[in-house]
Design a protein around this motif. Structure first.
Motif, mmCIF file in Angstrom:
data_model
loop_
_atom_site.group_PDB
_atom_site.id
_atom_site.type_symbol
_atom_site.label_atom_id
_atom_site.label_comp_id
_atom_site.label_asym_id
_atom_site.label_seq_id
_atom_site.Cartn_x
_atom_site.Cartn_y
_atom_site.Cartn_z
ATOM 1 N N PRO A 1 10.471 11.114 9.940
ATOM 2 C CA PRO A 1 10.210 10.520 8.624
ATOM 3 C C PRO A 1 11.312 9.566 8.192
ATOM 4 C CG PRO A 1 10.975 12.778 8.381
ATOM 5 C CD PRO A 1 10.754 12.553 9.844
ATOM 6 N N ILE A 2 12.542 9.833 8.657
ATOM 7 C CA ILE A 2 13.665 8.939 8.402
ATOM 8 C C ILE A 2 13.953 8.210 9.696
ATOM 9 C CG2 ILE A 2 16.051 8.771 7.583
ATOM 10 C CD1 ILE A 2 13.989 9.897 5.540
ATOM 11 N N ARG A 3 13.760 6.903 9.720
ATOM 12 C CA ARG A 3 13.820 6.155 10.970
ATOM 13 C C ARG A 3 15.241 6.000 11.514
ATOM 14 N NH1 ARG A 3 8.974 7.185 10.520
ATOM 15 N NH2 ARG A 3 7.325 5.633 10.623
ATOM 16 N N THR A 4 16.255 6.220 10.670
ATOM 17 C CA THR A 4 17.627 6.091 11.159
ATOM 18 C C THR A 4 18.190 7.411 11.674
ATOM 19 O OG1 THR A 4 18.305 6.238 8.830
ATOM 20 C CG2 THR A 4 18.284 4.052 9.834
ATOM 21 N N LEU A 5 17.354 8.448 11.797
ATOM 22 C CA LEU A 5 17.796 9.662 12.477
ATOM 23 C C LEU A 5 18.115 9.317 13.925
ATOM 24 C CD1 LEU A 5 15.201 12.264 11.139
ATOM 25 C CD2 LEU A 5 17.596 12.050 10.460
ATOM 26 N N ARG A 6 19.139 9.971 14.479
ATOM 27 C CA ARG A 6 19.550 9.679 15.858
ATOM 28 C C ARG A 6 18.593 10.351 16.853
ATOM 29 N NH1 ARG A 6 24.571 10.635 13.268
ATOM 30 N NH2 ARG A 6 26.006 8.858 13.375
ATOM 31 N N LEU B 1 0.857 -1.190 0.000
ATOM 32 C CA LEU B 1 0.000 0.000 0.000
ATOM 33 C C LEU B 1 0.889 1.233 0.000
ATOM 34 C CD1 LEU B 1 -2.623 -1.022 2.724
ATOM 35 C CD2 LEU B 1 -2.600 -1.580 0.279
ATOM 36 N N ILE B 2 0.688 2.113 -0.977
ATOM 37 C CA ILE B 2 1.542 3.286 -1.123
ATOM 38 C C ILE B 2 0.791 4.543 -0.678
ATOM 39 C CG2 ILE B 2 2.809 4.759 -2.720
ATOM 40 C CD1 ILE B 2 4.134 2.075 -2.299
ATOM 41 N N GLY B 3 1.333 5.225 0.337
ATOM 42 C CA GLY B 3 0.765 6.479 0.802
ATOM 43 C C GLY B 3 1.696 7.641 0.501
ATOM 44 N N HIS B 4 1.198 8.851 0.698
ATOM 45 C CA HIS B 4 2.022 10.035 0.467
ATOM 46 C C HIS B 4 2.990 10.233 1.628
ATOM 47 C CE1 HIS B 4 3.181 14.260 0.101
ATOM 48 N NE2 HIS B 4 2.810 14.190 -1.163
ATOM 49 N N GLY B 5 2.483 10.169 2.864
ATOM 50 C CA GLY B 5 3.328 10.411 4.008
ATOM 51 C C GLY B 5 3.668 11.881 4.156
ATOM 52 N N SER B 6 4.443 12.192 5.190
ATOM 53 C CA SER B 6 4.795 13.585 5.469
ATOM 54 C C SER B 6 6.121 13.641 6.208
ATOM 55 C CB SER B 6 3.704 14.242 6.319
ATOM 56 O OG SER B 6 4.128 15.481 6.828
ATOM 57 N N TYR C 1 5.974 4.791 1.272
ATOM 58 C CA TYR C 1 5.597 6.204 1.240
ATOM 59 C C TYR C 1 6.512 7.033 0.341
ATOM 60 C CZ TYR C 1 2.930 4.815 5.317
ATOM 61 O OH TYR C 1 2.060 4.169 6.153
ATOM 62 N N TRP C 2 5.973 8.140 -0.103
ATOM 63 C CA TRP C 2 6.745 9.128 -0.846
ATOM 64 C C TRP C 2 7.634 9.922 0.108
ATOM 65 C CZ3 TRP C 2 9.450 10.900 -4.424
ATOM 66 C CH2 TRP C 2 9.558 12.250 -4.778
ATOM 67 N N LYS C 3 7.108 10.313 1.272
ATOM 68 C CA LYS C 3 7.863 11.169 2.176
ATOM 69 C C LYS C 3 8.160 10.529 3.534
ATOM 70 C CE LYS C 3 6.995 15.719 0.283
ATOM 71 N NZ LYS C 3 6.681 17.123 0.608
ATOM 72 N N GLU C 4 8.043 9.211 3.608
ATOM 73 C CA GLU C 4 8.428 8.505 4.830
ATOM 74 C C GLU C 4 9.118 7.213 4.426
ATOM 75 O OE1 GLU C 4 5.574 8.296 8.063
ATOM 76 O OE2 GLU C 4 4.450 9.980 7.227
ATOM 77 N N GLU C 5 9.391 6.356 5.431
ATOM 78 C CA GLU C 5 10.045 5.090 5.141
ATOM 79 C C GLU C 5 9.145 3.908 5.499
ATOM 80 O OE1 GLU C 5 14.775 5.769 5.424
ATOM 81 O OE2 GLU C 5 13.764 5.522 7.346
ATOM 82 N N PHE D 1 9.582 -2.056 11.228
ATOM 83 C CA PHE D 1 8.986 -0.768 11.602
ATOM 84 C C PHE D 1 10.030 0.182 12.198
ATOM 85 C CE2 PHE D 1 4.696 -3.033 12.153
ATOM 86 C CZ PHE D 1 4.238 -2.578 10.919
ATOM 87 N N LEU D 2 10.982 -0.364 12.955
ATOM 88 C CA LEU D 2 12.020 0.460 13.553
ATOM 89 C C LEU D 2 12.972 1.021 12.498
ATOM 90 C CD1 LEU D 2 12.851 -1.716 16.661
ATOM 91 C CD2 LEU D 2 12.402 0.726 16.781
ATOM 92 N N TYR D 3 13.454 0.134 11.635
ATOM 93 C CA TYR D 3 14.453 0.495 10.626
ATOM 94 C C TYR D 3 14.073 -0.122 9.275
ATOM 95 C CZ TYR D 3 17.652 2.070 14.346
ATOM 96 O OH TYR D 3 18.233 2.743 15.398
ATOM 97 N N PRO D 4 13.089 0.457 8.567
ATOM 98 C CA PRO D 4 12.637 -0.124 7.297
ATOM 99 C C PRO D 4 13.775 -0.277 6.279
ATOM 100 C CG PRO D 4 11.173 1.643 8.012
ATOM 101 C CD PRO D 4 12.361 1.692 8.907
ATOM 102 N N ALA D 5 13.873 -1.438 5.687
ATOM 103 C CA ALA D 5 14.810 -1.764 4.606
ATOM 104 C C ALA D 5 16.266 -1.834 5.053
ATOM 105 C CB ALA D 5 14.689 -0.784 3.436
#
Length: 461
Positions: free
Chosen positions: A330-335, A6-11, A41-45, A356-360
């Motif tokens: 939006p970026i899950r690997t931000l510290r 499922l593809i969402g826009h995200g923010s 997502y386009w603007k999330e992970e 969910f914690l660190y997608p991909a």
């Protein structure tokens, strides 16, 4: 075995933007029609560039979680997924073989004919004693002058419902194109008017713009000498999960069963689980095995008691979407991973929790350790952008470097796309060594913003 994406826009700013997609993913997992349901997502992970790396099976159906056709469904999503398609999507979708997967890309769920029933349900919720003889229906669309397809689906639903004879009048009105929502007193004559927003989620337009423009005082208002009933948006109705299922089953070339992917994906997770069974540091998290289960916590919370415990991946997902100040990650690997929690999962749920914690990150780190990860230089990413982001292709290298230093400086990932080297990853015992194969949409957005600010400053001299 089949995967549904499922593809969402995200923010980049609003953590609630993805909530509708998450909710439908959960409903569809419960239905069990697909063997896995993944969000992108386009603007999330996981980003559109990452999401296909995260699926487990060869049979993949991708559904844009948008209410109508338009720029994102026809240009951005196909481009970022590498579908080799631009423009209107055929009624039965398109199919491509990408990386050993058969990927079927459908029309957005909002164009499915069954959405007319969802509109009717929303109208009946808003006005339980609905009597078509004295009640008009107004379907509110967003509309845009840039893409005629955006409004077409609203008109089609209006035509279908008008033909049913349930309402005395049925009108399609829009926020950003004619006929405007403000004309509702002129195009309807009935003493009662039910207004249904044909929007994908509850957001700024449905909560602020529309009520303010109309002067609504609540779910039921007296306006222009008439009673106006304001419904919830169609995109948040539980029946949308059934619409999505129908759309997926109707996708062109859908096969009854696919299989597991050969090579990278499953090998990555098996290698990860082998590491986790011995205890593992990965980014900011610590994974500890306990009697067949796995405890996950922030590494800085090692040894702490009285942490809030989560036993479902979804519960943990909702915690880590925001930092400790309540700001979107939006970026899950931000510290900025919040502290004070622990998750306890079996092997299957550990995968989903880490996703969910660190997608991909598991898939990309394993490929990097195996010397099989392909990275995309900034120039290629920038040239691919369209619309308001097309201008980043002309960004000066020093500007990109400056913005990247600021944005990427707070991220765990190593920028392979910028020429940085990553000889080892967490698979090799270095917890914070995570690869970044391509500049993220947050960086693209910040480069565009910096270019706009620089241009405005130059204009003042």
């Amino acid at each position: 075995m089949r995967s549904l994406v499922l593809i969402g826009h995200g923010s980049h700013l609003n953590s609630e933007s993805a909530s509708a997609v998450y909710r439908y993913a959960e409903l569809l997992r419960e239905k069990g029609t697909f063997d896995e349901v993944i969000e992108g997502y386009w603007k999330e992970e996981p980003s559109l560039r990452q999401v296909l790396r995260t699926v487990s099976f060869t049979d993949v159906t991708v559904i844009p979680m948008f209410i109508s056709e338009g720029y994102f469904t026809e240009t951005v999503i196909p481009r970022e997924l590498g579908l080799g398609h631009q423009g209107p999507v055929p009624k039965d979708g398109i199919a491509r073989v990408i990386g050993g997967r058969t990927v079927r890309y459908t029309l957005p769920y909002g164009v499915h004919p069954a959405m007319s029933d969802v509109i009717l349900d929303r109208a009946r919720e808003a006005c339980p004693d609905l009597d078509g003889k004295d009640t008009a229906l107004v379907i509110i669309g967003h509309g845009t002058t840039r893409n005629a397809n955006s409004s077409r689906v609203v008109y089609e639903n209006a035509d279908r419902i008008r033909a049913m004879g349930i309402f005395s009048e049925v009108s399609a009105l829009f926020l950003d194109e004619d006929p405007r929502l403000s004309t509702w007193p002129d195009v309807t004559t009935s003493p009662r008017v039910v207004m249904v927003p044909f929007f994908a989620s509850e957001g700024w337009h449905t909560l602020e713009t529309i009520p303010d423009d109309l002067g609504l005082t609540g779910p039921v208002s007296e306006l222009e000498g008439r009673v106006v009933y304001y419904a919830k948006p169609t995109g948040t109705h539980p029946k949308v999960a059934d619409v999505i299922s129908n759309l997926a089953e109707e996708a062109r070339g859908a096969s009854p069963r696919g299989g597991e992917l050969d090579g990278g994906h499953e090998a990555a997770w098996q290698a990860f689980e082998a590491k986790a069974s011995l205890g593992l540091r990965m980014g900011e998290i610590l994974i500890t095995p306990h009697d067949g289960l796995f405890e996950v916590r922030h590494a800085l919370d090692e040894g702490r008691d009285f942490l809030k415990t989560y036993v479902t991946p979804e519960g943990l997902r909702d915690v880590v979407r925001e930092d400790e100040r309540g700001e979107q990650r939006p970026i899950r690997t931000l510290r900025s991973l919040p502290r004070g929690w622990r998750g306890v999962f079996d092997r299957a749920n550990l995968r989903r929790a880490v996703h969910f914690l660190y997608p991909a990150v598991v898939e990309e780190s394993f490929a990097c350790s195996s010397h099989a990860l392909h990275w995309t230089p900034w120039a290629t990413t920038a040239r691919r952008q369209t619309g308001i982001y097309a201008k980043v292709a002309s960004a000066k290298p020093d500007l990109v470097a400056s913005v990247s230093k600021e944005v990427c400086g707070s991220c765990l990932r190593t920028r392979l796309w910028a020429g940085e080297k990553l000889p080892k990853t967490f698979f090799d015992g270095v917890p914070g060594a995570l690869p970044c194969a391509e500049a993220c949409t947050l960086l693209v957005a910040e480069v565009r913003e910096a270019m706009s600010s620089k241009g405005k400053a130059a204009g003042h001299h």
